[in-house]
Design an enzyme around this catalytic site. Structure first.
Site, PDB file in Angstrom:
ATOM      1  N   SER A 142      -1.653 -46.744   3.532  1.00 17.13           N
ATOM      2  CA  SER A 142      -3.088 -46.789   3.788  1.00 17.13           C
ATOM      3  C   SER A 142      -3.112 -47.696   2.596  1.00 17.13           C
ATOM      4  CB  SER A 142      -3.567 -45.193   3.801  1.00 17.13           C
ATOM      5  OG  SER A 142      -4.559 -45.488   3.784  1.00 17.13           O
ATOM      6  N   TYR A 156      -5.492 -37.947  -1.375  1.00 12.64           N
ATOM      7  CA  TYR A 156      -4.552 -39.190  -0.076  1.00 12.64           C
ATOM      8  C   TYR A 156      -4.464 -40.420  -0.899  1.00 12.64           C
ATOM      9  CZ  TYR A 156      -4.782 -41.355   4.256  1.00 12.64           C
ATOM     10  OH  TYR A 156      -4.592 -42.494   5.303  1.00 12.64           O
TER      11      TYR A 156
END
Ligand code: NAP
Length: 247
Positions: A142, A156
């Protein structure tokens, strides 16, 4: 070459789009899912309607035994697993770091990092048993690993940073064997994941401030995964494709 791929988290979003696209390009696909059997089955049906080969397999990627069983089942069904897409990932409600508890962080690490790690391990063990064949892994990281996701989900972001390190290190371990390992780093992509973060319309909120002034689609991410797995990318390993509209 018989192309067989496991796509973790293939039941929706980027994983579903990737499963469909890979099947259209001749891969037999194991559509892995965790809880949503109906959606995984829908992906399989779409692939079969288009003349492709796929089956749905439930496994929690953070559980090594379940992952090993998934590799055995896929191999029995389609032959050696030649390709792997580590796409399964989770996040929780947007929070500042000070409000994230340890249990939540551990859960994120279990799925996003340990999941990637045990899938890579099972893939390599299986290739070792079969004798080395050229293959490839794509890890779905990501843009958060670069940005840090402040006030949203630093846990995350950290998990994706760890995934990037696995990608780099493993690519160097396997480079001499003709097995390539690369990563993609999506930015704001229209999927249901943002609802899990507590803001279903997050992409629309952020889109005007992105350099390209729009969110991305799962299909755009899938195209880069397809390319990285393919022979077209035969000299690419340890690399990352940014899919964040210029962010
Ligand atoms: P999504 O729509 O939330 O889908 C997540 C998938 O992962 C689902 O198929 C889910 O299966 C599966 N999954 C979750 N936990 C699992 C587990 N323990 N074992 C096996 N499968 C599990 O997510 P997405 O937006 O498509 O994201 C896919 C990947 O791209 C993730 O790694 C995410 O971090 C990354 N990414 C997404 C964006 C974005 O903007 N959407 C941006 C950057 C990176 P079930 O539904 O069956 O539970």
């Amino acid at each position: 070459m018989n192309k067989v791929v496991i796509v973790t988290g293939g039941s929706r979003g980027i994983g579903a789009a990737t499963s469909l696209l890979l099947a259209q390009h001749g891969y037999a696909v194991c559509v892995n899912f965790h809880s949503n059997v109906q959606q995984a089955q829908k992906v399989v049906e779409s692939i079969e309607e288009q003349g492709g080969k796929a089956f749905a397999y439930q496994a929690d990627v953070s559980d090594e035994k379940q992952v090993q069983a998934m590799f055995v089942a896929t191999r029995q069904r389609f032959g050696t697993v030649s390709h792997l897409v580590n796409n399964a990932g989770i996040l929780f409600t947007q929070s500042e770091l000070k409000d994230i508890d340890v249990e939540r962080f551990k859960q994120v690490l279990d799925t996003n990092v340990i999941g990637c790690f045990v899938c890579c391990k099972s893939y390599i063990n299986q290739l070792d048993e079969e004798g080395a064949i050229p293959g490839a892994i794509v890890n779905v990281s990501s843009a958060a690993s670069r940005i840090g996701a402040p006030f949203e989900y630093v846990d995350y972001a950290a998990s994706k940073g760890a995934m990037d390190s696995i990608t780099k290190g493993l690519s160097l371990e396997l480079a001499g064997r003709g097995i390539r390992v690369n990563g993609v780093r999506p930015g704001c992509i229209y999927t249901e994941m943002h609802a899990d973060g507590g803001e279903p319309n997050r992409v629309d909120r952020l889109a005007p401030n992105l350099p390209m002034q729009r969110g991305g689609t799962p299909e755009e991410v899938a195209q880069s995964i397809l390319w990285l797995l393919s022979e077209e990318a035969s000299y690419v390993t340890g690399s990352f494709i940014e899919l964040a509209g210029g962010r």
